[in-house]
Design a protein around this motif. Sequence first.
Motif, mmCIF file in Angstrom:
data_model
loop_
_atom_site.group_PDB
_atom_site.id
_atom_site.type_symbol
_atom_site.label_atom_id
_atom_site.label_comp_id
_atom_site.label_asym_id
_atom_site.label_seq_id
_atom_site.Cartn_x
_atom_site.Cartn_y
_atom_site.Cartn_z
ATOM 1 N N LYS A 12 -50.758 18.355 -24.620
ATOM 2 C CA LYS A 12 -50.236 18.762 -25.920
ATOM 3 C C LYS A 12 -51.359 19.415 -26.720
ATOM 4 O O LYS A 12 -52.502 18.983 -26.650
ATOM 5 N N LYS A 16 -47.671 20.338 -31.378
ATOM 6 C CA LYS A 16 -46.356 20.960 -31.279
ATOM 7 C C LYS A 16 -46.085 21.626 -29.939
ATOM 8 O O LYS A 16 -44.935 21.833 -29.580
ATOM 9 N N LEU A 108 -41.049 21.965 -27.932
ATOM 10 C CA LEU A 108 -39.886 21.243 -27.406
ATOM 11 C C LEU A 108 -38.622 22.085 -27.563
ATOM 12 O O LEU A 108 -37.769 22.109 -26.671
ATOM 13 N N PHE A 124 -40.006 14.262 -20.885
ATOM 14 C CA PHE A 124 -39.938 14.673 -22.291
ATOM 15 C C PHE A 124 -38.855 13.918 -23.052
ATOM 16 O O PHE A 124 -39.022 13.618 -24.237
ATOM 17 N N LEU A 127 -40.534 10.469 -23.764
ATOM 18 C CA LEU A 127 -41.632 10.515 -24.736
ATOM 19 C C LEU A 127 -41.226 11.040 -26.116
ATOM 20 O O LEU A 127 -41.739 10.562 -27.127
ATOM 21 N N TYR A 128 -40.310 12.015 -26.148
ATOM 22 C CA TYR A 128 -40.062 12.704 -27.409
ATOM 23 C C TYR A 128 -38.576 12.798 -27.769
ATOM 24 O O TYR A 128 -38.240 13.419 -28.782
ATOM 25 N N GLU A 130 -34.842 11.747 -29.067
ATOM 26 C CA GLU A 130 -34.418 11.023 -30.286
ATOM 27 C C GLU A 130 -33.546 9.851 -29.940
ATOM 28 O O GLU A 130 -32.919 9.746 -28.981
#
Length: 130
Positions: A12, A16, A108, A124, A127-128, A130
């Motif tokens: 990363k 972002k 993303l 992903f 980890l990210y 929602e």
Amino acid sequence: MIKHDTISVVIKRAGKEFLLIKRGNRPEKGYWAPPGGHVDKGETPYEAAVREAKEEAGGVVVTRKKPVFIFVHDAELFHRHRCHVFFGKAAGKVRAGGDASAAKWFTLKQMEKVNLTHPARIIFNKLYGE
């Protein structure tokens, strides 16, 4: 039955963007994923992460010796992998190498519009998501 242990390195920058490589070989040739590959005989997952990050992306270092998480996925029919996920960071010029045909930074949001490998989606989302 697990056929192989593999690794993926999530890299990363600026909070972002994430470095993805375009796979040059099967499975999922032409799809995007974090740098990664197989753990060779006699190698630890961490050693494999360091090696694969350098081979596929050049100026990348693995920032943690322990995986962030481990998951099992099917690479092909009757061919299952156990994937060890590590964090890394860019530390020099990033370039595609090894069996990667390209390397590029994605947000993303941009990842939603490209073909990601099945394991990349798992990583992903875990980890990210929602």
